[in-house]
Design an enzyme around this catalytic site. Structure first.
Site, mmCIF file in Angstrom:
data_model
loop_
_atom_site.group_PDB
_atom_site.id
_atom_site.type_symbol
_atom_site.label_atom_id
_atom_site.label_comp_id
_atom_site.label_asym_id
_atom_site.label_seq_id
_atom_site.Cartn_x
_atom_site.Cartn_y
_atom_site.Cartn_z
ATOM 1 N N GLY A 1 43.817 1.991 -24.489
ATOM 2 C CA GLY A 1 45.138 2.595 -24.525
ATOM 3 C C GLY A 1 45.771 2.534 -25.904
ATOM 4 O O GLY A 1 46.386 3.488 -26.370
ATOM 5 N N ARG B 1 43.838 -0.904 -31.094
ATOM 6 C CA ARG B 1 42.616 -1.474 -30.527
ATOM 7 C C ARG B 1 41.435 -0.569 -30.835
ATOM 8 O O ARG B 1 40.326 -1.046 -31.086
ATOM 9 C CB ARG B 1 42.754 -1.684 -29.020
ATOM 10 C CG ARG B 1 41.681 -2.610 -28.429
ATOM 11 C CD ARG B 1 41.828 -2.768 -26.923
ATOM 12 N NE ARG B 1 43.166 -3.224 -26.579
ATOM 13 C CZ ARG B 1 43.665 -3.160 -25.349
ATOM 14 N NH1 ARG B 1 42.960 -2.636 -24.370
ATOM 15 N NH2 ARG B 1 44.870 -3.612 -25.094
ATOM 16 N N ARG C 1 49.945 12.083 -34.197
ATOM 17 C CA ARG C 1 50.890 11.240 -33.465
ATOM 18 C C ARG C 1 50.497 9.763 -33.509
ATOM 19 O O ARG C 1 50.877 8.977 -32.634
ATOM 20 C CB ARG C 1 51.021 11.695 -32.000
ATOM 21 C CG ARG C 1 51.599 13.093 -31.844
ATOM 22 C CD ARG C 1 51.614 13.529 -30.386
ATOM 23 N NE ARG C 1 52.176 14.866 -30.252
ATOM 24 C CZ ARG C 1 53.259 15.155 -29.549
ATOM 25 N NH1 ARG C 1 53.904 14.201 -28.911
ATOM 26 N NH2 ARG C 1 53.702 16.395 -29.481
ATOM 27 N N ARG D 1 36.955 4.183 -20.289
ATOM 28 C CA ARG D 1 38.240 3.543 -20.562
ATOM 29 C C ARG D 1 38.010 2.041 -20.660
ATOM 30 O O ARG D 1 37.320 1.443 -19.837
ATOM 31 C CB ARG D 1 39.248 3.856 -19.456
ATOM 32 C CG ARG D 1 40.464 2.949 -19.512
ATOM 33 C CD ARG D 1 41.655 3.444 -18.751
ATOM 34 N NE ARG D 1 42.554 2.357 -18.370
ATOM 35 C CZ ARG D 1 43.285 1.623 -19.216
ATOM 36 N NH1 ARG D 1 43.217 1.845 -20.514
ATOM 37 N NH2 ARG D 1 44.068 0.648 -18.774
ATOM 38 N N SER E 1 43.516 -3.138 -20.391
ATOM 39 C CA SER E 1 44.003 -4.394 -19.832
ATOM 40 C C SER E 1 44.581 -4.132 -18.447
ATOM 41 O O SER E 1 44.934 -3.006 -18.101
ATOM 42 C CB SER E 1 45.058 -5.016 -20.747
ATOM 43 O OG SER E 1 46.131 -4.106 -20.952
ATOM 44 N N ASP F 1 47.064 -10.457 -17.520
ATOM 45 C CA ASP F 1 48.131 -11.217 -16.881
ATOM 46 C C ASP F 1 47.901 -11.164 -15.381
ATOM 47 O O ASP F 1 46.969 -10.504 -14.913
ATOM 48 C CB ASP F 1 49.511 -10.655 -17.249
ATOM 49 C CG ASP F 1 49.648 -9.188 -16.900
ATOM 50 O OD1 ASP F 1 50.137 -8.887 -15.802
ATOM 51 O OD2 ASP F 1 49.247 -8.333 -17.719
ATOM 52 N N ARG G 1 45.403 -9.026 -26.738
ATOM 53 C CA ARG G 1 45.026 -7.773 -26.078
ATOM 54 C C ARG G 1 44.435 -6.787 -27.073
ATOM 55 O O ARG G 1 43.575 -5.975 -26.725
ATOM 56 C CB ARG G 1 46.248 -7.168 -25.372
ATOM 57 C CG ARG G 1 46.674 -7.943 -24.138
ATOM 58 C CD ARG G 1 47.704 -7.175 -23.316
ATOM 59 N NE ARG G 1 48.974 -7.049 -23.989
ATOM 60 C CZ ARG G 1 49.942 -7.960 -23.964
ATOM 61 N NH1 ARG G 1 49.763 -9.105 -23.332
ATOM 62 N NH2 ARG G 1 51.087 -7.747 -24.591
#
Length: 239
Positions: A21, A25, A44, A88, A91, A210, A223
């Site tokens: 996402g 990362r 963007r 994908r 997290s 989490d 993350r």
């Protein structure tokens, strides 16, 4: 061949794209694991790179948060750039003590209350499925690297912040007990649906960041940079 959301040209992306996402990362994966990575898009701030891993071309690109965002990027990768496989890597928040902090989950289905699929194509299935072949490739990769996977249904939610409720059982307990959801994230339902309607392949690996049943939680830096087991499984899949 560029789009309003992607400045890459045809041939800039490999057939297989890893999609976290967070675009940072994606940058971390490219700079840490790929040989000769090159930036192919940054529209963007959604960074996308292509390089090689153990001699095989592979790309990595951020998807943003939520189903509308990954819906746009994955649809364009599949239809404009010749991408065949999207994995994908994200997290998730655990709904059960069976999935603990830093455990890696392989989704074998994504349940959602979302209208994404019915709006996009009239598909009313509440569970969208990944590619069986792609999931098998990920299982083999994990086994070869001695990285354990937890498999099951995940929940793809449209909402991150829910208003408090006194209802018992809670919404997440119902999703766990009635739908079998192990954990929650926000993208895979749309990704799996896009792959299905376009005849492509999609899969999802998640690292538990989490938990709804434990006070444990990871930091933003963890993350971004520390979910390496999941990254290695995705990169090691022979497609």
């Amino acid at each position: 061949m560029s789009t309003p959301h992607n400045r890459a040209e045809m041939g800039d992306f490999a057939r297989t794209v890893l999609m976290p996402g967070d675009p940072l990362r994606a940058q971390f994966i490219a700079e840490t694991f790929l040989e000769s990575p090159r930036l192919v898009t940054d529209v963007r701030g959604m960074l996308g790179y292509t390089g090689t891993y153990q001699g095989r071309p592979v790309s990595v690109m951020g998807s943003g948060m939520g189903m509308p965002s990954i819906g746009i990027y994955s649809y364009e990768l599949y239809t404009r750039y010749g991408v065949e496989n999207i994995i994908r890597i994200g997290s998730a928040g655990s709904y059960t003590d069976k999935a603990r902090l830093f455990d890696v989950v392989l989704a074998d289905g994504a349940y959602s209350e979302s209208n994404y699929a019915v709006t996009q194509s009239g598909d009313r299935e509440e569970i969208q499925r990944p590619s069986a072949a792609l999931n098998e490739a990920l299982r083999r990769s994990a086994a070869e690297q001695n990285i354990p996977l937890i498999e099951g249904i995940i929940h793809s939610s449209d909402v991150f912040y829910r208003e408090p409720s006194d209802a018992k059982p809670t919404y997440w307990e119902r999703l766990r007990d009635e739908k079998g959801c192990l954990c929650v994230e926000m993208e895979s339902f749309a990704l799996f649906h896009n792959a299905k309607v376009l005849g492509k392949n999609a899969a999802c690996l998640l690292t538990i960041s989490d938990s709804f049943v434990s006070p444990e939680i990871t930091t933003a830096e963890q993350r971004q940079t520390s979910f390496t087991a999941m990254m290695k499984v995705a990169l090691g899949a022979q497609l």
